[in-house]
Design an enzyme around this catalytic site. Structure first.
Site, PDB file in Angstrom:
ATOM      1  N   CYS A 108      -0.344   6.528  -1.123  1.00  0.00           N
ATOM      2  CA  CYS A 108       1.020   6.937  -0.794  1.00  0.00           C
ATOM      3  C   CYS A 108       1.034   8.224   0.032  1.00  0.00           C
ATOM      4  CB  CYS A 108       1.810   7.154  -2.079  1.00  0.00           C
ATOM      5  SG  CYS A 108       1.810   5.737  -3.196  1.00  0.00           S
ATOM      6  N   ARG A 112      -3.572   5.166   5.759  1.00  0.00           N
ATOM      7  CA  ARG A 112      -3.911   5.204   4.338  1.00  0.00           C
ATOM      8  C   ARG A 112      -3.609   3.877   3.645  1.00  0.00           C
ATOM      9  NH1 ARG A 112      -3.494  10.259   1.287  1.00  0.00           N
ATOM     10  NH2 ARG A 112      -3.873  12.036   2.645  1.00  0.00           N
ATOM     11  N   TRP A 126       2.273   2.686  -1.844  1.00  0.00           N
ATOM     12  CA  TRP A 126       1.313   1.632  -2.192  1.00  0.00           C
ATOM     13  C   TRP A 126       1.559   1.311  -3.656  1.00  0.00           C
ATOM     14  CZ3 TRP A 126      -3.214   0.922  -5.256  1.00  0.00           C
ATOM     15  CH2 TRP A 126      -4.041  -0.143  -4.859  1.00  0.00           C
ATOM     16  N   ASN A 161       4.021  10.813  -5.236  1.00  0.00           N
ATOM     17  CA  ASN A 161       2.675  10.240  -5.242  1.00  0.00           C
ATOM     18  C   ASN A 161       2.077  10.466  -6.628  1.00  0.00           C
ATOM     19  OD1 ASN A 161       2.967   9.744  -2.543  1.00  0.00           O
ATOM     20  ND2 ASN A 161       1.460  11.243  -1.856  1.00  0.00           N
ATOM     21  N   GLY A 162       1.348   9.472  -7.142  1.00  0.00           N
ATOM     22  CA  GLY A 162       0.689   9.642  -8.434  1.00  0.00           C
ATOM     23  C   GLY A 162       1.180   8.640  -9.454  1.00  0.00           C
ATOM     24  N   GLU A 221     -23.523  -2.162   0.042  1.00  0.00           N
ATOM     25  CA  GLU A 221     -22.513  -1.719   0.997  1.00  0.00           C
ATOM     26  C   GLU A 221     -22.141  -2.843   1.956  1.00  0.00           C
ATOM     27  OE1 GLU A 221     -19.939   0.715   3.379  1.00  0.00           O
ATOM     28  OE2 GLU A 221     -20.510   0.595   1.276  1.00  0.00           O
ATOM     29  N   LYS A 256     -18.335  -4.395   2.404  1.00  0.00           N
ATOM     30  CA  LYS A 256     -17.615  -4.475   3.678  1.00  0.00           C
ATOM     31  C   LYS A 256     -17.103  -5.891   3.926  1.00  0.00           C
ATOM     32  CE  LYS A 256     -17.554  -0.373   4.846  1.00  0.00           C
ATOM     33  NZ  LYS A 256     -17.315  -0.183   3.425  1.00  0.00           N
ATOM     34  N   GLU A 287     -14.169  -6.661   1.579  1.00  0.00           N
ATOM     35  CA  GLU A 287     -13.003  -5.816   1.847  1.00  0.00           C
ATOM     36  C   GLU A 287     -12.126  -6.364   2.961  1.00  0.00           C
ATOM     37  OE1 GLU A 287     -13.499  -1.094   1.180  1.00  0.00           O
ATOM     38  OE2 GLU A 287     -14.985  -1.952   2.522  1.00  0.00           O
ATOM     39  N   HIS A 293     -33.614 -14.277 -11.824  1.00  0.00           N
ATOM     40  CA  HIS A 293     -33.020 -13.957 -13.117  1.00  0.00           C
ATOM     41  C   HIS A 293     -31.545 -14.350 -13.177  1.00  0.00           C
ATOM     42  CE1 HIS A 293     -36.580 -11.866 -14.541  1.00  0.00           C
ATOM     43  NE2 HIS A 293     -36.658 -11.290 -13.346  1.00  0.00           N
ATOM     44  N   LYS A 329      -6.534   3.658   2.048  1.00  0.00           N
ATOM     45  CA  LYS A 329      -7.619   4.475   2.583  1.00  0.00           C
ATOM     46  C   LYS A 329      -8.034   5.567   1.623  1.00  0.00           C
ATOM     47  CE  LYS A 329     -10.588   5.909   5.569  1.00  0.00           C
ATOM     48  NZ  LYS A 329     -11.806   5.109   5.789  1.00  0.00           N
TER      49      LYS A 329
END
Length: 654
Positions: A2, A27, A85, A131-132, A527, A531, A534, A550, A649
């Site tokens: 946010c 963001r 968000w 925000n929060g 990583e 990606k 995402e 395994h 973000k």
């Protein structure tokens, strides 16, 4: 996550608010809105604004909000704006900020606004953005409902608006101060009241909030008498470069031509004004289709900038931002510590996992890597001689900040951060820091921030190895030579893009993928899988290649592509055996191999050869084709590459 922008000014500030929201779009958000006070010189001059509070909200992009604002001729010198968000309540207009309080409903009057209307039936008394997350919102909601307040949304934020209204007795600052003392959780807020037309009050606890001091204009200091609030200095780029970073618990009172700051108890405090050259999030794309592609190709420059000025390995490299107290600098810290604990989230966590191999293999220092959001909630054994290393692109990651503070509360005060923002809370709260110079990263999926973090962590490894007597001058020179070669090496890897695009064409129709790596390259496989999932929404998992037998081998079929990171190191022969296990089950391999690894393309085996072998620094190079694979697969699937669904973000709440 946010974003907040707010202002008090003698001019029409609405265009500045909207522009600030646009600069925070990177963001991620699912709704946006703004509210203004109609009783100001700017709105009176426009002649179209009703007196009192009004707002516009949208679940589309900020550009649509701007069109709505223009259509309704909204103009004012006092306003608050927000990108949201969703946490509490679905993305919908009635859940979008700003939230209003119309006061308690004691007469059965209709208070709710319809989703299509921006003007409430009963005039709003309080407007608020937040925000929060408020953890005790259920209790406060029940108490306020008992007092006659009607809730129009499912958000925790609306609770704060009604609470401020309930506590208001002619002084907005006093009401906000009293309200914050009842809130449990994390918040940054900006609040207006209908009876105070040139006033905005802000407060922060656990979420970032800055004060922008009005810039000079026309030869006069602060000609418009304006001041700003924002969750990020980027929102105020081009408006003012005079920034105050509010500290934990601070409240700020903005009025025309003046401001005051107090601590959480209401005691006046002084905070330092810093000159911050923020860059606009609306950077030019140039020849690139998306910011993510642009940022992938900016990595040679980002690495060069991050290493600029590093002539040799000295502890002072980690004192470039903060000036530690006497006897607590990097020399003393590195001599005192006996181990390292790395705390991070997401991509930053994987950079920490890579650094563990360096720190133990080169510096000989026992190293743990923990997901920050898990560390603070478990019983751990504190070690006052442990170096706490936090890693964050933004320096405002809520879980990582909380983990840092938890470690400090346990008596672990040797702290260091690898961070991309010199003015962030992470840098301010750690005794030592290395600031990477990746520049603004707009794409949600991190690329250049990751590789610059690795560069900073490798410098830390060398500095600790030197402090422990494990780095000779010859080794130092060799490592620094290799690091200075990285920008050139990265350019050679980026030239592989056409080959990676060929792989991406074969991934488009896939719904699952496996990534394999061994040793130092297992975190790079992690990583790469992150990606791909995402931005392309393909389910991807990563495993140490030796773990195939395994369990994961049961998933391997011709429909499951298996991406393998295969540098020519001591584990290559073991890795080749793992690859044969995949081929024997009909799996299709996509291998990133060094030029001299003797792995040849064939049926079910696709090979891209890296230009050269990079030794211990090879993770910085091998990750780049994986970034490109995710990017081009996402493009081919038609996803929103820079703003993938459900993601933000900067994660500033738990």
């Amino acid at each position: 996550m946010c974003g907040i922008v707010a202002a008090v000014s003698g001019r029409n500030i609405v265009p500045v608010l909207v522009q600030g929201l646009q600069r925070l779009e990177y963001r991620g958000y699912d709704s946006c809105g703004l509210a203004v006070h109609g009783a100001s010189a700017a709105s009176d001059a426009a002649g179209t604004q009703p007196r009192g509070l009004s707002r516009a909200r949208s679940t589309a992009r900020v550009a649509e909000l701007m069109a709505q604002v223009q259509a309704e001729h909204i103009a004012s010198g006092t306003g608050i704006a927000h990108t949201r968000w969703a946490t509490h309540g679905a993305p919908a207009v009635h859940n979008a900020h700003p939230h209003f309080s119309l006061g308690p409903d004691t007469t059965g009057r209709m208070q709710a606004t319809s989703p299509q209307s921006t003007v409430p039936v009963v005039p709003a008394r309080v407007a608020l953005v937040h925000n929060g997350i408020i953890e005790n919102h259920d209790l406060l909601r029940a108490q306020l409902q008992a007092k006659g307040y009607v809730f129009d949304s499912q958000t925790d934020t609306e609770v704060i608006a009604h609470l401020v209204d309930h506590l208001y007795d002619g002084d907005l600052f006093a009401a906000v101060l009293a309200a914050t003392q009842q809130l449990h959780g994390a918040f940054a807020i900006a609040v207006m009241h209908k009876d105070e037309p040139q006033r905005v009050v802000g407060a922060r606890s656990g979420s970032p909030l800055i004060l922008g001091v009005g810039a000079a204009s026309g030869g006069q200091p602060n000609a418009h008498g304006e001041h700003f609030l924002a969750s990020d200095a980027m929102a105020l780029a081009g408006v003012t470069d005079q920034i105050i970073y509010l500290e934990e618990g601070d409240l700020v009172d903005l009025q025309l031509g003046k401001y005051w700051i107090t601590d959480a108890s209401g005691k006046p405090v002084q905070r330092t004004v810093r000159t911050v050259q923020a860059h606009s999030g609306a950077a030019e794309l140039g020849p690139y289709r998306h910011y993510m592609q642009k940022e992938i190709f900016e990595q040679p420059r980002a690495i060069a900038d991050t290493l600029a000025g590093v002539e040799g390995i000295t502890p002072e490299l980690f004192e470039a931002v903060n000036l530690p107290p006497p006897g607590q600098g990097a020399h003393a810290t590195f001599a005192a510590i006996d181990s390292v604990l790395i705390l991070a989230c997401g991509t930053s966590y994987y950079s920490g996992c890579t650094a563990k191999y360096w720190l133990e293999g080169i510096a000989g220092i026992p190293t743990q890597v923990e997901v920050a959001s898990e560390y603070r909630y478990r019983q751990s054994v504190p070690n006052p001689r442990q170096l706490i290393v936090t890693i964050s692109q933004s320096g405002e990651t809520a879980d990582t900040l909380a983990a840092l503070r938890h470690a400090q509360s346990l008596g672990m005060h040797h702290t260091l951060t690898i961070c991309n923002v010199a003015t962030s809370a992470m840098v301010r709260e750690c005794k030592l820091a290395y600031v990477t110079r990746a520049g603004v990263e707009i794409g949600v999926a991190s690329t250049k921030a990751f590789t610059t973090q690795l560069a900073g962590l490798f410098l830390l490894t060398l500095a600790l190895a030197q402090a422990k007597g494990r780095l000779s001058p010859e080794q130092e020179a060799e490592h620094l030579k290799a690091m200075r070669h990285l920008p050139v090496a990265l350019q050679a890897v980026l030239a592989l893009e056409p080959q990676v695009m060929g792989w991406a064409e074969q991934f488009v129709a896939k719904e699952n993928a496996l990534f394999l790596g061994r040793g130092l390259h297992y975190p790079i496989a992690l990583e790469g899988a992150l990606k791909l999932k995402e931005i392309s929404y393909i389910h991807a998992e990563a495993y140490p290649a030796g773990e195939l037998k395994h369990g994961p081998l049961a998933l391997v079929t011709s429909a499951m592509p298996v991406v393998t990171v295969a540098p020519n190191d001591t584990l290559l022969e073991k890795l080749k055996s793992n690859m044969q296990e995949v081929r024997a089950r009909g799996g299709v391999l996509y291998v990133l191999a060094d030029a001299d690894s003797n792995i040849e393309s064939g049926e079910g085996l696709h090979v891209i050869r890296m230009p050269e072998h990079y030794g211990v620094l090879s993770p910085l190079l091998h990750v780049v084709p994986l970034q490109l694979l995710a990017y081009h697969t996402a493009c081919a699937r038609g996803t929103d590459v820079d703003k993938p669904r459900n993601l933000a973000k900067s994660v500033t709440v738990e």
